[in-house]
Design an enzyme around this catalytic site. Structure first.
Site, PDB file in Angstrom:
ATOM      1  NE  ARG A  75      -3.499   0.153   2.735  1.00  0.00           N
ATOM      2  CZ  ARG A  75      -4.065   0.402   3.918  1.00  0.00           C
ATOM      3  NH1 ARG A  75      -4.073  -0.552   4.856  1.00  0.00           N
ATOM      4  NH2 ARG A  75      -4.634   1.561   4.169  1.00  0.00           N
TER       5      ARG A  75
ATOM      6  CB  CYS B 222      -1.410   4.092   9.467  1.00  0.00           C
ATOM      7  SG  CYS B 222      -2.759   4.686  10.515  1.00  0.00           S
TER       8      CYS B 222
END
Length: 280
Positions: free
Chosen positions: A176, A236
């Site tokens: 990601r 995050c």
């Protein structure tokens, strides 16, 4: 009480009048798992369920943003989490979401908060007692005192991109971070904040789900290229696993860490922010 407590310690403290145990399990969207249902199926005796998907700023379109003080206090009081109590937080999630609850409680002024090392996974592996269902809760008074100094917003992070004086560290899985894997939330682009370091939060744990400590923990940061002498911002997907990095730094005695609450859910959906792909 230490910030990280063992299953053995908690087993010996269960039932203490000032101890409150908190299940703070949360899962990614689309995981197919329901944290509240799993809590009601089995949890550590006496634990209450802290719903991190609901204790948020409902006025924000972003997920998991810190709620207003009044809402946080109301939810804590409803859970019987009051001033002067000792809180032990655990989870049963690959996101290690207990760290987010630990950070939230401390950010709103709680003094005695610990994470259970190994979480429910280790507790169960050791054959320790469990209970099911929900429980009657006696309300308690929680006095919120929000510490904004530990929270980073979009403007703050924008101001330190490529700064040699700071580190931005991303807790998401590497695919990601590089943009090879799509984000789980609609409308959020892949990639990362330019200049940030990739340190997947799973790298801070041993195979039995317990936290790495000492040199092993420090090495995880250093192998990711993080200079621990610099002030750090943890980020995050939505501010949950960023707290894992922040807690890991805390275990190393590093406190000059802010959490970017909007994280990639905000940065990756904003067309005005610079974005990078590939390895750092």
């Amino acid at each position: 009480m230490d910030s990280l407590v063992s299953t053995e310690w908690l087993a010996g403290e269960l039932g203490a009048s000032d101890l409150r145990v908190i299940d703070a399990t949360i899962f990614l969207p689309g995981s197919g798992r329901d944290a509240r249902v799993e809590y009601e199926t089995e949890h550590i005796p006496g634990a209450v369920f802290m719903d991190l998907d609901e204790i948020v700023d409902s006025a924000s379109p972003l997920p998991h943003m810190l709620p207003p003080e009044a809402k946080f206090a109301s939810r804590m009081q409803t859970l019987g989490l009051g001033d002067g109590s000792r809180f032990v937080v655990y989870d049963n999630s690959p996101l290690h979401s207990a760290a987010r609850a630990w950070w939230m409680l401390r950010t709103f002024g709680a003094h005695y908060v610990a994470v259970l090392d190994g979480g429910l996974q280790k507790w169960k592996a050791e054959g320790r007692p469990l209970e099911s269902g929900s429980r009657q809760i006696r309300h308690a008074h929680f006095s919120p005192m929000l510490d904004q100094s530990v929270v980073a917003d979009l403007d703050y992070v924008s101001g330190i991109v490529h700064s040699d004086a700071h580190e931005i560290v991303d807790a998401r899985p590497a695919p990601r971070f590089t943009g090879e894997e799509a984000e789980p939330r609609l409308g959020v682009m892949g990639g990362h904040i330019p200049g940030s370091r990739s340190l997947p939060q799973t790298e801070l744990f041993s195979p039995d789900n317990s936290w790495k400590r000492g040199d092993a923990l420090r090495s995880a940061f250093e192998q990711a290229g993080v200079d621990l002498s610099r002030p750090m911002v943890a980020t995050c997907g939505s501010g949950v696993t960023a707290a894992v990095l922040l807690f890991g730094a805390h275990l190393l005695g590093k406190e000059d860490v802010k959490l970017y609450d909007g994280s990639w859910a905000e940065w990756g959906s904003d067309p005005s922010t610079p974005k990078a792909t590939g390895a750092a």
